[in-house]
Structure formats: C-alpha cells, structure tokens
Design a protein around this motif. Structure first.
Motif, PDB file in Angstrom:
ATOM      1  N   TRP A 402       0.829  -1.205   0.000  1.00  0.00           N
ATOM      2  CA  TRP A 402       0.000   0.000   0.000  1.00  0.00           C
ATOM      3  C   TRP A 402       0.866   1.259   0.000  1.00  0.00           C
ATOM      4  CZ3 TRP A 402      -0.763   3.214   4.548  1.00  0.00           C
ATOM      5  CH2 TRP A 402      -1.722   4.221   4.380  1.00  0.00           C
ATOM      6  N   LEU A 403       1.925   1.243   0.797  1.00  0.00           N
ATOM      7  CA  LEU A 403       2.788   2.425   0.906  1.00  0.00           C
ATOM      8  C   LEU A 403       3.518   2.746  -0.400  1.00  0.00           C
ATOM      9  CD1 LEU A 403       4.383   1.903   4.447  1.00  0.00           C
ATOM     10  CD2 LEU A 403       2.814   3.720   3.761  1.00  0.00           C
ATOM     11  N   GLN A 404       3.690   1.764  -1.245  1.00  0.00           N
ATOM     12  CA  GLN A 404       4.408   1.989  -2.502  1.00  0.00           C
ATOM     13  C   GLN A 404       3.674   2.955  -3.427  1.00  0.00           C
ATOM     14  OE1 GLN A 404       5.160  -1.844  -4.279  1.00  0.00           O
ATOM     15  NE2 GLN A 404       6.139  -2.621  -2.429  1.00  0.00           N
ATOM     16  N   SER A 405       2.368   3.116  -3.218  1.00  0.00           N
ATOM     17  CA  SER A 405       1.599   3.922  -4.174  1.00  0.00           C
ATOM     18  C   SER A 405       0.846   5.092  -3.543  1.00  0.00           C
ATOM     19  CB  SER A 405       0.582   3.024  -4.898  1.00  0.00           C
ATOM     20  OG  SER A 405      -0.331   2.457  -3.974  1.00  0.00           O
ATOM     21  N   VAL A 406       0.890   5.245  -2.209  1.00  0.00           N
ATOM     22  CA  VAL A 406       0.092   6.297  -1.585  1.00  0.00           C
ATOM     23  C   VAL A 406       0.687   7.677  -1.830  1.00  0.00           C
ATOM     24  CG1 VAL A 406      -0.809   4.800   0.217  1.00  0.00           C
ATOM     25  CG2 VAL A 406       1.300   6.066   0.624  1.00  0.00           C
ATOM     26  N   ASP A 407      -0.146   8.697  -1.653  1.00  0.00           N
ATOM     27  CA  ASP A 407       0.328  10.073  -1.759  1.00  0.00           C
ATOM     28  C   ASP A 407       0.758  10.571  -0.382  1.00  0.00           C
ATOM     29  OD1 ASP A 407      -2.082  10.323  -0.475  1.00  0.00           O
ATOM     30  OD2 ASP A 407      -2.932  11.793  -1.857  1.00  0.00           O
ATOM     31  N   GLU A 408       1.020  11.883  -0.288  1.00  0.00           N
ATOM     32  CA  GLU A 408       1.505  12.448   0.964  1.00  0.00           C
ATOM     33  C   GLU A 408       0.477  12.310   2.085  1.00  0.00           C
ATOM     34  OE1 GLU A 408       1.523  13.829  -1.958  1.00  0.00           O
ATOM     35  OE2 GLU A 408       3.617  14.264  -2.461  1.00  0.00           O
ATOM     36  N   PHE A 409      -0.794  12.413   1.747  1.00  0.00           N
ATOM     37  CA  PHE A 409      -1.836  12.272   2.763  1.00  0.00           C
ATOM     38  C   PHE A 409      -1.817  10.863   3.351  1.00  0.00           C
ATOM     39  CE2 PHE A 409      -6.158  11.161   4.087  1.00  0.00           C
ATOM     40  CZ  PHE A 409      -6.439  12.201   4.967  1.00  0.00           C
ATOM     41  N   GLY A 410      -1.736   9.854   2.494  1.00  0.00           N
ATOM     42  CA  GLY A 410      -1.685   8.486   2.966  1.00  0.00           C
ATOM     43  C   GLY A 410      -0.447   8.204   3.798  1.00  0.00           C
ATOM     44  N   MET A 411       0.684   8.778   3.398  1.00  0.00           N
ATOM     45  CA  MET A 411       1.913   8.585   4.156  1.00  0.00           C
ATOM     46  C   MET A 411       1.817   9.223   5.533  1.00  0.00           C
ATOM     47  SD  MET A 411       4.801   7.033   3.824  1.00  0.00           S
ATOM     48  CE  MET A 411       5.036   6.850   2.052  1.00  0.00           C
ATOM     49  N   MET A 412       1.225  10.409   5.620  1.00  0.00           N
ATOM     50  CA  MET A 412       1.030  11.051   6.910  1.00  0.00           C
ATOM     51  C   MET A 412       0.114  10.220   7.783  1.00  0.00           C
ATOM     52  SD  MET A 412      -1.450  12.918   8.751  1.00  0.00           S
ATOM     53  CE  MET A 412      -2.570  13.486   7.474  1.00  0.00           C
ATOM     54  N   PHE A 413      -0.958   9.691   7.188  1.00  0.00           N
ATOM     55  CA  PHE A 413      -1.915   8.879   7.924  1.00  0.00           C
ATOM     56  C   PHE A 413      -1.233   7.627   8.478  1.00  0.00           C
ATOM     57  CE2 PHE A 413      -5.565   6.000   8.306  1.00  0.00           C
ATOM     58  CZ  PHE A 413      -6.455   6.815   8.982  1.00  0.00           C
ATOM     59  N   PHE A 414      -0.386   6.992   7.663  1.00  0.00           N
ATOM     60  CA  PHE A 414       0.347   5.818   8.125  1.00  0.00           C
ATOM     61  C   PHE A 414       1.286   6.169   9.267  1.00  0.00           C
ATOM     62  CE2 PHE A 414       4.477   3.663   7.872  1.00  0.00           C
ATOM     63  CZ  PHE A 414       4.109   2.401   8.302  1.00  0.00           C
ATOM     64  N   SER A 415       1.972   7.301   9.157  1.00  0.00           N
ATOM     65  CA  SER A 415       2.937   7.694  10.190  1.00  0.00           C
ATOM     66  C   SER A 415       2.259   7.851  11.548  1.00  0.00           C
ATOM     67  CB  SER A 415       3.627   8.998   9.796  1.00  0.00           C
ATOM     68  OG  SER A 415       4.338   8.846   8.579  1.00  0.00           O
ATOM     69  N   VAL A 416       1.082   8.489  11.560  1.00  0.00           N
ATOM     70  CA  VAL A 416       0.365   8.660  12.808  1.00  0.00           C
ATOM     71  C   VAL A 416      -0.045   7.300  13.387  1.00  0.00           C
ATOM     72  CG1 VAL A 416      -1.717   9.611  13.875  1.00  0.00           C
ATOM     73  CG2 VAL A 416      -0.440  10.960  12.212  1.00  0.00           C
ATOM     74  N   CYS A 417      -0.590   6.434  12.527  1.00  0.00           N
ATOM     75  CA  CYS A 417      -0.998   5.111  12.997  1.00  0.00           C
ATOM     76  C   CYS A 417       0.195   4.300  13.497  1.00  0.00           C
ATOM     77  CB  CYS A 417      -1.711   4.353  11.878  1.00  0.00           C
ATOM     78  SG  CYS A 417      -3.345   5.003  11.452  1.00  0.00           S
ATOM     79  N   ALA A 418       1.318   4.406  12.818  1.00  0.00           N
ATOM     80  CA  ALA A 418       2.511   3.668  13.235  1.00  0.00           C
ATOM     81  C   ALA A 418       3.016   4.152  14.587  1.00  0.00           C
ATOM     82  CB  ALA A 418       3.607   3.782  12.172  1.00  0.00           C
ATOM     83  N   HIS A 419       2.940   5.458  14.828  1.00  0.00           N
ATOM     84  CA  HIS A 419       3.367   6.004  16.119  1.00  0.00           C
ATOM     85  C   HIS A 419       2.490   5.496  17.248  1.00  0.00           C
ATOM     86  CE1 HIS A 419       5.433   9.754  14.179  1.00  0.00           C
ATOM     87  NE2 HIS A 419       6.120   8.641  14.013  1.00  0.00           N
ATOM     88  N   ILE A 420       1.207   5.324  16.960  1.00  0.00           N
ATOM     89  CA  ILE A 420       0.250   4.917  18.008  1.00  0.00           C
ATOM     90  C   ILE A 420       0.171   3.402  18.169  1.00  0.00           C
ATOM     91  CG2 ILE A 420      -2.170   5.005  18.730  1.00  0.00           C
ATOM     92  CD1 ILE A 420      -2.429   7.618  17.133  1.00  0.00           C
ATOM     93  N   HIS A 421       0.141   2.685  17.039  1.00  0.00           N
ATOM     94  CA  HIS A 421      -0.145   1.258  17.092  1.00  0.00           C
ATOM     95  C   HIS A 421       1.046   0.375  16.733  1.00  0.00           C
ATOM     96  CE1 HIS A 421      -4.397   2.351  17.341  1.00  0.00           C
ATOM     97  NE2 HIS A 421      -4.217   3.142  16.304  1.00  0.00           N
ATOM     98  N   GLY A 422       2.101   0.960  16.184  1.00  0.00           N
ATOM     99  CA  GLY A 422       3.183   0.130  15.671  1.00  0.00           C
ATOM    100  C   GLY A 422       2.811  -0.436  14.314  1.00  0.00           C
ATOM    101  N   CYS A 423       3.734  -1.125  13.692  1.00  0.00           N
ATOM    102  CA  CYS A 423       3.448  -1.728  12.379  1.00  0.00           C
ATOM    103  C   CYS A 423       4.206  -3.029  12.235  1.00  0.00           C
ATOM    104  CB  CYS A 423       3.792  -0.751  11.267  1.00  0.00           C
ATOM    105  SG  CYS A 423       5.515  -0.287  11.189  1.00  0.00           S
TER     106      CYS A 423
END
Length: 423
Positions: A402-423
């Motif tokens: 999923w990360l290979q194709s997302v835009d800046e909004f998706g990347m920001m959204f992932f970063s927040v989730c990763a900080h909270i939940h891990g990946c």
C-alpha cells in the motif's frame, strides 16, 4: 522561413494590421478553432469551462516594435476577484455573492486557481452508487465517548506529544496552502463542477481573506465565517450526497481555520465555542457518512463509476482528517482519544495515481490495474491499528504494498498510525 522574412512588407510595425482577425479571440478559442464572444474579462466559453481566458495583448519589445504573440491572462483567483469587487458600500457577504459566482469552477488539477487545463469529461455527481453506512450514528455520538470512558471496555489511545505536534503542523499547512491556491488533500481536484454548490468557493475565499486580514476587519470576517457555518448547520438534510460532502468539507476547514489561527485582537476564545462547533461538525459528518463511505462496486471488487469513487474517496479522506483533528483538539482540552471502531473496515487512502487522475479513460485503466494488484482485498484502516496481526509478515507485506503507491496524505496517515499502534 527566411524567404518569408525577406518578402515581408516594409510597413512600420506600429501601423501593421493583424493578418488574421481570429487573433482578436482569446487563446483557448483560437486553439480550439471555436467562436469567441470576446467577453471581458472572460469569454463565455472559458467561463463555462472554468479555464483562464487570455486575450492577445500588444506588448512593446526592447526593439521598440509591437508584438502580438503575448496574451493577457485573466486571474480567476477568488481572492483577487474579491479585492477588485470591494467598494466602500459593500458588505463582505455581498462581495462574496458577486465574486464567487464563477469561483466554483476554479478548483482543478489539485489547485483551486485555474491552471488552464480543460477536462472534457462531464461529471455527474447526482447519480452515485454507495453502500449506506450502518453505524453512521456512532460518528454523530462520538462526542460522548470521553465522558463515559469508565463504563466502556475501550482503552484510550496514547498519543505522544510529538505526534500531536506533528499533526498540528500538518493540519495547519492544509489551511495555509489555501494562500497558494492548493486545496487540502481531502478535496478532489475534479470535485467541483459547473453545477456544484458554491459552499466551497465561499469557504476558500473567506479563509484566504482571514489569513491575510488587516487590523480592524477581524470581527467582520469572523462574523461572516460564523454565518456561513450556521448556514451549513441549517441546511436541508435531504440535499444531495455530493452537496452534503461539500458542506462537510467546508465546515471542517472553517473549524480548523478558527481553531489554529485565532484572533489577535482578543484573548483566546472560551472552549464553549469550540465544543459547540465540534458537536455540530460531528452532526454534519454523520449526514455525509450515512449515505455511504464505500462504493457498491468496491465491495464486490469491481470498478465503480468515476463519480461514485471520487465522492466515496473524498468522504473517507475528509472523515479521516476530522478524526485526526479531533485527536489534537481532545488532547489540548485534556480529553481522552479512542480508536474509531465505527470506521473499522473503511478503506485506507487510495493510491496517488488514482486520486490525481484527471481523465476518465486514464482513471479506468489505472483502476483495472489497481484491482489486479489488490486481489486479496484493499487495505483497511483497521489493518493499521494494533492487533494480533501487527508485525506479522503477511500484514507488513500488505502495508508495504500500500505504501508503494500512496500520496503524501496516505503517508502522513500511516505515520500517525505507526506512532500509536506500531506496524
């Protein structure tokens, strides 16, 4: 070309008559070989298409001759239109009514200001095929969750202070970018059409005016924004799904603007105002979400109509942004934040190439490729939350795909989730 120059008449440049009367038409009409009504500041054809209108202008060159290969561009920016329309007897509401009549045409290619590109596809946002959201009421009632947390089994999210700071900076940038005619990443570049409601055009104009305000006009601008917000609050709930989406987006932008960019002539407003707006925003979000966040075709893993997909994707992004903003707001006022269980199963932000597509045929081809890439099912936002699958090879492979194709909004959204939940 050399022969042509030698045989050219010796008549002085200042007295030459253009050989082609069509040069009097605007550039777009000349290029399209279409009739131009020579309307000023924009001809009817350019006005209907929401494009820039450039008329030939005689510009004196350094050699002292007049040249005709220059065009004067009509600025379609809502803010410049407002500046030209203001008179001593005008109210801001009257100026907006006069200046944003055509402003709804100006959002295109990820910018609010017209960029000169014409989109031949006719978009019809009135016939959408979305799946109604069963738990939409949970969006409207989520305000009560922090107050009854002791009676639920759900644990509050732990947000690091640096995560909140990062979110604040990103969300503020969405508002500041309006000064550069860049729309927030939850508004699709082709979302506005000639039949769209003017609610977003009013919003863009007011926010830009607020960010560039001069001393003495804050109260007028704030009152006008408040009036627009109340108009949205009181809108007929039976209006179209597309209209509800535009209203939701405008209300969110207004709230973030007032919250992040406070008045400078008074002390910080009491939280009662923010709480009221927060409740109203959740009600407006509910109106938009209840009609559906997912296309029926998306659920069956087939290709939806472009219009349905644009609305569904824009809804999801707007809702995600509202929840992220709520995290910042709740943290500042000392309220706990909870995982948005009502959004479980909602698709994560889509690929950049699909979101930025401006041609129907191109989008359909790319969506077909997208379907083949996600035969195992598209990534859902709940797959970014902490679970027994977090950290497994299968989950990480899907997230990385999923990360290979997302835009800046998706990347920001992932970063927040990763900080909270891990990946």
């Amino acid at each position: 070309m050399e022969i042509s120059r030698k045989s050219a008449p010796s008549t002085p440049a200042s007295s030459r008559i253009p050989r082609n009367s069509r040069r009097k038409a605007c550039r777009k009409c000349v290029e399209s070989k279409a009739a131009c009504d020579l309307g000023k500041p924009k001809c009817k054809r350019c006005k209907d298409r929401g494009t820039s209108c450039e008329y030939p202008a005689h510009v004196r060159s350094q050699s002292g001759t007049n040249t005709e290969n220059q065009y004067a561009t009509v600025d379609s920016s809502p803010l410049s239109t407002v500046s030209n329309a203001i008179s001593p007897d005008s109210t801001l509401a009257q100026v907006l009514a006069q200046s944003t009549g055509n402003a709804s045409h100006t959002l295109g290619q990820s910018t609010i200001a017209d960029n000169g590109l014409v989109h031949p596809d006719v978009l019809d946002f009135q016939e959408l095929d979305l799946v109604p959201m069963v738990d939409a009421e949970e969006i409207r009632n989520r305000w009560i969750r922090p107050y009854i947390s002791s009676s639920t089994d759900q644990e509050p999210k732990q947000l690091n202070a640096h995560t909140i700071q990062c979110l604040t900076c990103v969300l503020k940038s969405y508002i500041r970018n309006l000064l550069h005619s860049i729309a927030p990443p939850f508004i699709h570049s082709l979302q506005q059409t000639s039949t769209s409601p003017p609610v977003l055009a009013y919003c863009f104009t007011l926010v830009r005016a607020w960010l560039t305000r001069i001393p003495g006009c804050e109260l007028l601008l704030l009152r006008t924004m408040g009036d627009e917000m109340r108009n949205i609050e009181n809108q007929d709930a039976s209006q179209s799904d597309f209209d509800n989406l535009c209203s939701f987006q405008a209300y969110l932008i207004y709230f973030m603007t007032i919250y992040f960019f406070r008045r400078t002539d008074t002390i910080r407003e009491p939280n009662q105002f923010d709480e009221y707006v927060q409740l109203q925003m959740q009600e407006i979000a509910f109106r938009s979400a209840k009609a559906g966040l997912t296309c029926r075709a998306e659920e069956s893993h087939t290709r939806p109509s472009w219009e349905s997909w644009i609305v569904a994707s824009a809804k999801r992004r707007t809702l995600f942004t509202m929840y992220l903003f709520a995290n910042v707001y709740n943290t500042e006022v000392g309220l706990p934040n909870f995982v948005a269980e009502e959004l479980r199963g909602t698709f994560a932000p889509e690929s950049k190439i699909l979101w930025e597509a401006s041609d129907r045929a191109f989008w359909e081809r790319e969506y077909n490729r997208h379907l083949s890439r996600w035969e195992d099912g598209m990534l859902e936002i709940s797959e970014l939350w902490k679970s027994t699958e977090t950290g497994t090879d299968a989950r990480r492979e899907k997230i990385e795909r999923w990360l290979q194709s997302v835009d800046e909004f998706g990347m920001m959204f992932f970063s927040v989730c990763a900080h909270i939940h891990g990946c």
